[in-house]
Design a protein around this motif. Structure first.
Motif, PDB file in Angstrom:
ATOM      1  N   PHE A 382       0.857  -1.105   0.008  1.00 31.98           N
ATOM      2  CA  PHE A 382      -0.078  -0.078   0.067  1.00 31.98           C
ATOM      3  C   PHE A 382       0.892   1.318   0.088  1.00 31.98           C
ATOM      4  CE2 PHE A 382      -2.981   2.922   2.940  1.00 31.98           C
ATOM      5  CZ  PHE A 382      -3.285   3.420   1.771  1.00 31.98           C
ATOM      6  N   SER A 383       1.838   1.362   0.754  1.00 29.32           N
ATOM      7  CA  SER A 383       2.867   2.440   0.771  1.00 29.32           C
ATOM      8  C   SER A 383       3.490   2.586  -0.250  1.00 29.32           C
ATOM      9  CB  SER A 383       3.841   2.277   1.939  1.00 29.32           C
ATOM     10  OG  SER A 383       3.080   2.355   3.351  1.00 29.32           O
ATOM     11  N   LEU A 384       3.895   1.591  -1.117  1.00 28.20           N
ATOM     12  CA  LEU A 384       4.658   1.619  -2.612  1.00 28.20           C
ATOM     13  C   LEU A 384       3.440   2.351  -3.611  1.00 28.20           C
ATOM     14  CD1 LEU A 384       6.376  -1.852  -2.779  1.00 28.20           C
ATOM     15  CD2 LEU A 384       7.427   0.445  -2.255  1.00 28.20           C
ATOM     16  N   CYS A 385       2.360   2.166  -3.313  1.00 29.07           N
ATOM     17  CA  CYS A 385       1.541   2.590  -4.359  1.00 29.07           C
ATOM     18  C   CYS A 385       1.296   4.225  -4.012  1.00 29.07           C
ATOM     19  CB  CYS A 385       0.147   2.170  -4.272  1.00 29.07           C
ATOM     20  SG  CYS A 385      -1.091   2.390  -5.636  1.00 29.07           S
ATOM     21  N   ILE A 386       1.115   4.515  -2.405  1.00 28.03           N
ATOM     22  CA  ILE A 386       1.225   5.925  -2.249  1.00 28.03           C
ATOM     23  C   ILE A 386       2.352   6.725  -2.637  1.00 28.03           C
ATOM     24  CG2 ILE A 386       1.380   7.249  -0.172  1.00 28.03           C
ATOM     25  CD1 ILE A 386      -0.175   5.208   1.371  1.00 28.03           C
ATOM     26  N   ALA A 443      10.074 -10.563   3.318  1.00 29.36           N
ATOM     27  CA  ALA A 443       9.983 -10.105   4.975  1.00 29.36           C
ATOM     28  C   ALA A 443       8.584 -10.457   5.367  1.00 29.36           C
ATOM     29  CB  ALA A 443      10.419  -8.764   5.134  1.00 29.36           C
ATOM     30  N   GLU A 444       7.704 -10.502   4.882  1.00 31.45           N
ATOM     31  CA  GLU A 444       6.449 -10.359   5.127  1.00 31.45           C
ATOM     32  C   GLU A 444       5.385 -11.317   4.489  1.00 31.45           C
ATOM     33  OE1 GLU A 444       2.939  -7.160   6.770  1.00 31.45           O
ATOM     34  OE2 GLU A 444       4.351  -6.364   5.571  1.00 31.45           O
ATOM     35  N   TYR A 445       5.417 -11.425   3.135  1.00 22.82           N
ATOM     36  CA  TYR A 445       4.483 -12.048   2.366  1.00 22.82           C
ATOM     37  C   TYR A 445       4.871 -13.416   2.104  1.00 22.82           C
ATOM     38  CZ  TYR A 445       2.396  -7.436   1.634  1.00 22.82           C
ATOM     39  OH  TYR A 445       1.852  -6.376   1.746  1.00 22.82           O
ATOM     40  N   ALA A 446       6.163 -14.020   2.733  1.00 21.36           N
ATOM     41  CA  ALA A 446       6.473 -15.477   2.323  1.00 21.36           C
ATOM     42  C   ALA A 446       5.681 -16.399   2.732  1.00 21.36           C
ATOM     43  CB  ALA A 446       7.727 -15.779   3.560  1.00 21.36           C
ATOM     44  N   SER A 447       4.704 -16.264   3.549  1.00 19.62           N
ATOM     45  CA  SER A 447       3.725 -17.546   3.778  1.00 19.62           C
ATOM     46  C   SER A 447       2.521 -17.562   2.930  1.00 19.62           C
ATOM     47  CB  SER A 447       3.243 -17.470   5.208  1.00 19.62           C
ATOM     48  OG  SER A 447       2.506 -15.995   5.516  1.00 19.62           O
ATOM     49  N   ARG A 448       2.364 -16.597   2.006  1.00 15.92           N
ATOM     50  CA  ARG A 448       1.244 -16.272   1.071  1.00 15.92           C
ATOM     51  C   ARG A 448       1.382 -17.193  -0.136  1.00 15.92           C
ATOM     52  NH1 ARG A 448      -0.629  -9.913   0.740  1.00 15.92           N
ATOM     53  NH2 ARG A 448      -0.691  -9.420   2.694  1.00 15.92           N
ATOM     54  N   GLU A 449       0.421 -17.544  -0.660  1.00 14.70           N
ATOM     55  CA  GLU A 449       0.588 -18.598  -1.725  1.00 14.70           C
ATOM     56  C   GLU A 449       1.031 -17.738  -2.835  1.00 14.70           C
ATOM     57  OE1 GLU A 449      -2.247 -21.742  -4.178  1.00 14.70           O
ATOM     58  OE2 GLU A 449      -3.017 -20.719  -2.537  1.00 14.70           O
ATOM     59  N   ARG A 450       0.460 -16.550  -3.116  1.00 16.91           N
ATOM     60  CA  ARG A 450       0.741 -15.716  -4.518  1.00 16.91           C
ATOM     61  C   ARG A 450       1.164 -14.357  -3.954  1.00 16.91           C
ATOM     62  NH1 ARG A 450      -1.098 -17.067  -9.541  1.00 16.91           N
ATOM     63  NH2 ARG A 450      -2.265 -15.225  -9.900  1.00 16.91           N
ATOM     64  N   PRO A 451       2.121 -14.309  -3.313  1.00 18.69           N
ATOM     65  CA  PRO A 451       2.460 -12.690  -2.635  1.00 18.69           C
ATOM     66  C   PRO A 451       2.442 -11.788  -3.860  1.00 18.69           C
ATOM     67  CG  PRO A 451       4.612 -14.290  -2.590  1.00 18.69           C
ATOM     68  CD  PRO A 451       3.329 -15.113  -3.037  1.00 18.69           C
ATOM     69  N   GLU A 452       3.166 -12.141  -4.808  1.00 22.83           N
ATOM     70  CA  GLU A 452       3.499 -11.307  -6.178  1.00 22.83           C
ATOM     71  C   GLU A 452       2.165 -10.836  -6.563  1.00 22.83           C
ATOM     72  OE1 GLU A 452       2.737 -15.086  -7.960  1.00 22.83           O
ATOM     73  OE2 GLU A 452       4.079 -14.319  -6.261  1.00 22.83           O
ATOM     74  N   MET A 453       1.193 -11.063  -6.379  1.00 23.79           N
ATOM     75  CA  MET A 453      -0.045 -10.946  -6.978  1.00 23.79           C
ATOM     76  C   MET A 453      -1.018  -9.986  -5.879  1.00 23.79           C
ATOM     77  SD  MET A 453       0.119 -12.090  -9.660  1.00 23.79           S
ATOM     78  CE  MET A 453      -1.508 -11.291 -10.367  1.00 23.79           C
ATOM     79  N   ASP A 454      -0.548  -9.687  -4.831  1.00 26.31           N
ATOM     80  CA  ASP A 454      -0.961  -8.543  -3.831  1.00 26.31           C
ATOM     81  C   ASP A 454      -1.855  -7.544  -4.643  1.00 26.31           C
ATOM     82  OD1 ASP A 454      -0.953  -7.471  -0.819  1.00 26.31           O
ATOM     83  OD2 ASP A 454      -0.561  -5.906  -2.107  1.00 26.31           O
ATOM     84  N   ALA A 455      -2.794  -7.129  -4.165  1.00 24.64           N
ATOM     85  CA  ALA A 455      -3.731  -6.122  -4.799  1.00 24.64           C
ATOM     86  C   ALA A 455      -2.912  -4.844  -4.940  1.00 24.64           C
ATOM     87  CB  ALA A 455      -4.847  -5.711  -3.975  1.00 24.64           C
ATOM     88  N   VAL A 457       0.429  -4.624  -5.163  1.00 24.29           N
ATOM     89  CA  VAL A 457       1.649  -4.714  -6.093  1.00 24.29           C
ATOM     90  C   VAL A 457       1.081  -4.778  -7.617  1.00 24.29           C
ATOM     91  CG1 VAL A 457       3.308  -6.652  -6.753  1.00 24.29           C
ATOM     92  CG2 VAL A 457       2.760  -6.216  -4.262  1.00 24.29           C
ATOM     93  N   VAL A 458      -0.008  -5.543  -7.923  1.00 25.32           N
ATOM     94  CA  VAL A 458      -0.749  -5.257  -9.134  1.00 25.32           C
ATOM     95  C   VAL A 458      -1.062  -4.009  -9.593  1.00 25.32           C
ATOM     96  CG1 VAL A 458      -2.292  -6.425 -10.557  1.00 25.32           C
ATOM     97  CG2 VAL A 458      -1.543  -7.938  -8.900  1.00 25.32           C
ATOM     98  N   LEU A 459      -1.864  -3.278  -8.860  1.00 25.94           N
ATOM     99  CA  LEU A 459      -1.933  -1.875  -9.226  1.00 25.94           C
ATOM    100  C   LEU A 459      -0.879  -0.995  -9.074  1.00 25.94           C
ATOM    101  CD1 LEU A 459      -4.380   0.109  -9.476  1.00 25.94           C
ATOM    102  CD2 LEU A 459      -4.273   0.556  -6.846  1.00 25.94           C
ATOM    103  N   THR A 460       0.061  -0.934  -8.671  1.00 26.35           N
ATOM    104  CA  THR A 460       1.218  -0.187  -8.716  1.00 26.35           C
ATOM    105  C   THR A 460       1.954  -0.447  -9.967  1.00 26.35           C
ATOM    106  OG1 THR A 460       1.385  -0.137  -6.194  1.00 26.35           O
ATOM    107  CG2 THR A 460       3.392   0.755  -7.545  1.00 26.35           C
ATOM    108  N   ASN A 461       2.078  -1.707 -10.501  1.00 28.67           N
ATOM    109  CA  ASN A 461       2.688  -1.986 -11.340  1.00 28.67           C
ATOM    110  C   ASN A 461       2.081  -1.475 -12.727  1.00 28.67           C
ATOM    111  OD1 ASN A 461       5.054  -3.958 -12.819  1.00 28.67           O
ATOM    112  ND2 ASN A 461       2.975  -4.506 -13.739  1.00 28.67           N
TER     113      ASN A 461
END
Length: 642
Positions: A382-386, A443-455, A457-461
């Motif tokens: 979220f901060s990266l998109c900000i 650091a934070e999303y390692a346990s997620r199944e698809r961390p690179e598809m965080d809402a 992360v996708v929006l900022t890209n």
């Protein structure tokens, strides 16, 4: 012999410190700090059974007594209601609420015990590991509104009051399942505590937020018996009521409600109302004085890699205010890329603190209040998109507003040099963004199944790609009939094609479930890339790229949730059907093919055309001539162009 010179008892020499015991790692048992705690700057403590007698923490019995008193009071109220003559509808609602609470109480009790355990663990070790384990246990056992599926009233009777407690409970569960991931402005643990009481939820500080959630998610209710037309009427009434009350209420909750409604109306395609509500929310957050918050970094530090402050007095109320402030800033910036009018200057990234990390935001209030050091001092997605919205998009906007005569060589050449410098800046930001996401995932999303598809992360890209296309598309090749007389710029063609392909690549990675709950503003980036593909291919008399198919299908899937996606999909249908038709004879408004007009400038015109004159256009999809095949949009797939 005093305590300072007394030898360490054998039992203490064998014991590991609390942090190492929690981590299950070897401890060198150094005093006063072991090697690990010294290296990580954690508070090193050893269990001392001889000095600390086992027992309950201070205030624990009192908190249990207060909880018992509250439950007894609630039970007496329910018994009093049952013993009096009430209307059948009221009795039905009370019974339903009681059943819902029966499901909630056991889960809430488990959550409360885990919070107490996690808090005691953080007090003992004051370390990151204890906090992480406590939060993990809480997230696994805390009651989840979305998991309560049997909310139907007794005797197979459904409710018709959208603000009845079972309906509120059901729809708030929908909110956290579908919408919270891209609008994380509510502190979920605190909000859930408010929902524990039927007597206060509609009169609490979150009343405006609750009504906004109900207005947005009402069609998702399975226990409301009203027809679709009645639901639309109820939604309109709730929306109007919330807006009027927000005007008179300057609070964080009023800003949160306005932000929710603003995003909802954007997804509906009501741009004007969305921006008006967003302006109201932004004004409220400014009036709340957040801009006076402490600095989190210097303007010269790298944008995407900037860290958050180590020390903070963050509590839930302050963090919600921070998130509401930045959300209003970010939404306005990403939704107005390419606007030709003057925009308010956004806050610089050297201004208020950025939102805390996602993990920290999931902590209960008790744990957040006790921690004086942020355990996660890095940017969230979220901060990266900000950051891109506040530091990079304004630069693009300023150049697009700069008047320039492209037919004058000197002016055109100067503009192109400046545009190329901005593009290089965006490219450098992309590299920093990739590195920041990589670090964030580890650091934070390692346990997620698809961390690179965080809402986010996708929006900022995709927003970054939209900025590149919007910046340079006016200098790309244009179809005959648009009035473009200046030769295209090869650099602009190459960069816009790359940005469109990058967007298509990211969207192609999303599965259907992710598209159904995607950020409403993501649809604008999809449409910008798809429009460029069609117009650019038409200008070069080339086949439409196959990447257009995945973009169109993504809009088709998003259209199951958002009307805006259906409008955009309909426009693409017509544009593909008329692909071989000269611009002068196309039914689609000519501005669609003129890349000198940004998507922001023409989106409203196109949507109004689709609702009116173009409502019946494109219902048939004739086969194209030449080497092109027909592009058919079916409910589940899109045939490829040949």
């Amino acid at each position: 012999m005093n305590d300072e010179t007394a030898p360490t008892p054998p039992s203490e020499r064998k014991a590991a410190c609390n942090v190492c015991r929690r981590r299950k790692t070897a401890c060198d048992r150094g005093r006063p700090k072991c090697g690990l705690c010294e290296k990580t700057r954690l508070v090193c403590q050893y269990a001392d059974k001889e000095r600390h007698a086992a027992g309950l923490r201070a205030g624990y019995v009192q908190s249990l007594e207060q909880r018992i008193d509250g439950l007894e009071s609630r039970l007496q109220n329910l018994e009093a209601r049952a013993s009096t003559d009430v209307a059948p509808g009221d009795l039905m609602q009370s019974a339903s609420s009681s059943d819902a609470y029966g499901q909630m109480d056991s889960s809430c009790a488990d959550a409360g015990s885990i919070v107490a355990s996690a808090t005691r663990g953080s007090n003992q070790s004051s370390g990151l590991i204890g906090v992480q384990e406590g939060a993990r246990d809480l997230n696994e056992h805390a009651f989840d509104l979305g998991n309560i599926t049997d909310l139907s009233p007794p005797h197979n009777k459904a409710l018709d009051d959208p603000l009845a407690f079972p309906v509120i409970q059901e729809l708030c569960g929908v909110w956290f399942q579908r919408y919270h991931r891209w609008l994380p402005i509510l502190h979920r643990p605190t909000f859930m505590q408010v929902l524990e009481s039927t007597d206060t939820v509609r009169f609490s500080n979150y009343a405006l937020v609750v009504e906004a959630i109900v207005a947005i998610t009402l069609p998702n209710s399975r226990i409301i018996t009203t027809s679709a037309s009645d639901q639309e009427r109820l939604r309109a009434q709730l929306t109007s009521s919330v807006i009027l009350r927000c005007i008179d209420t300057q609070s964080v909750q009023s800003a949160q409600a306005l932000l929710m409604l603003s995003v909802f109306h954007y997804g509906e395609g009501n741009f004007a109302r969305s921006w008006n509500l967003l302006a109201m929310a932004r004004r409220i957050t400014v009036q709340l004085g957040l801009t006076d918050a402490s600095n989190f970094g210097t303007a010269s530090s790298p944008t995407a890699l900037r860290r958050l402050a180590d020390y903070t007095n963050t509590v839930v109320t302050h963090e919600e205010k921070t998130r509401a402030y930045w959300m209003s800033q970010m939404l306005e910036s990403i939704s107005t890329i390419g606007a030709s009018y003057e925009l308010p200057l956004p806050a610089t990234p050297g201004g208020p603190l950025l939102p805390c990390s996602d993990t920290f935001w999931d902590f209960p209030d008790e744990m957040m209040s006790e921690l004086q050091i942020r355990p996660y001092n890095y940017c969230s997605a979220f901060s990266l998109c900000i950051i891109i919205a506040a530091s990079e998009l304004p630069v693009v906007h300023q150049l697009l507003r700069k008047p320039v005569n492209m037919e004058a060589f000197d002016e055109r050449d100067a503009w192109q040099m400046e545009a190329q410098r901005i593009d290089e800046r965006l490219t450098a930001w992309r590299d920093e963004f990739v590195a920041a996401v990589f670090r964030l995932i580890n650091a934070e999303y390692a346990s997620r199944e698809r961390p690179e598809m965080d809402a986010y992360v996708v929006l900022t890209n995709c927003v970054l790609n939209t900025a590149v296309i919007t910046l340079l598309q006016r200098r790309t090749a244009s179809p005959e009939g648009t009035g473009q007389t200046v030769e295209p710029w090869a650099f602009a063609n190459t960069r816009c094609v790359y940005a469109a392909e990058n967007t298509a690549f990211k969207i192609r990675q999303m599965d259907e479930d992710e598209l159904l709950v995607c950020h409403p503003h993501l649809m604008n980036s999809i449409f910008v890339a798809a429009r460029f593909y069609i117009v650019h291919s038409k200008a070069l008399d080339a086949n439409v790229p196959s990447n257009l198919h995945c973009l169109a299908f993504a809009l088709h899937t998003c259209g199951k949730t958002w009307p805006l996606a259906r409008f955009y999909e309909k426009i693409l249908r017509i544009a593909v059907a008329e692909f071989r038709t000269p611009v002068a004879f196309a039914s689609l408004p000519k501005v669609f093919y003129d890349l000198r007009q940004t998507t922001f400038d023409i989106a409203g015109t196109l949507i109004e055309w689709v609702k009116g004159p173009g409502a019946d256009a494109g219902t048939t999809m004739p086969a194209s001539s030449g080497n092109h095949g027909s592009m058919m949009f079916t409910p589940m797939s899109i045939n490829s162009l040949t």
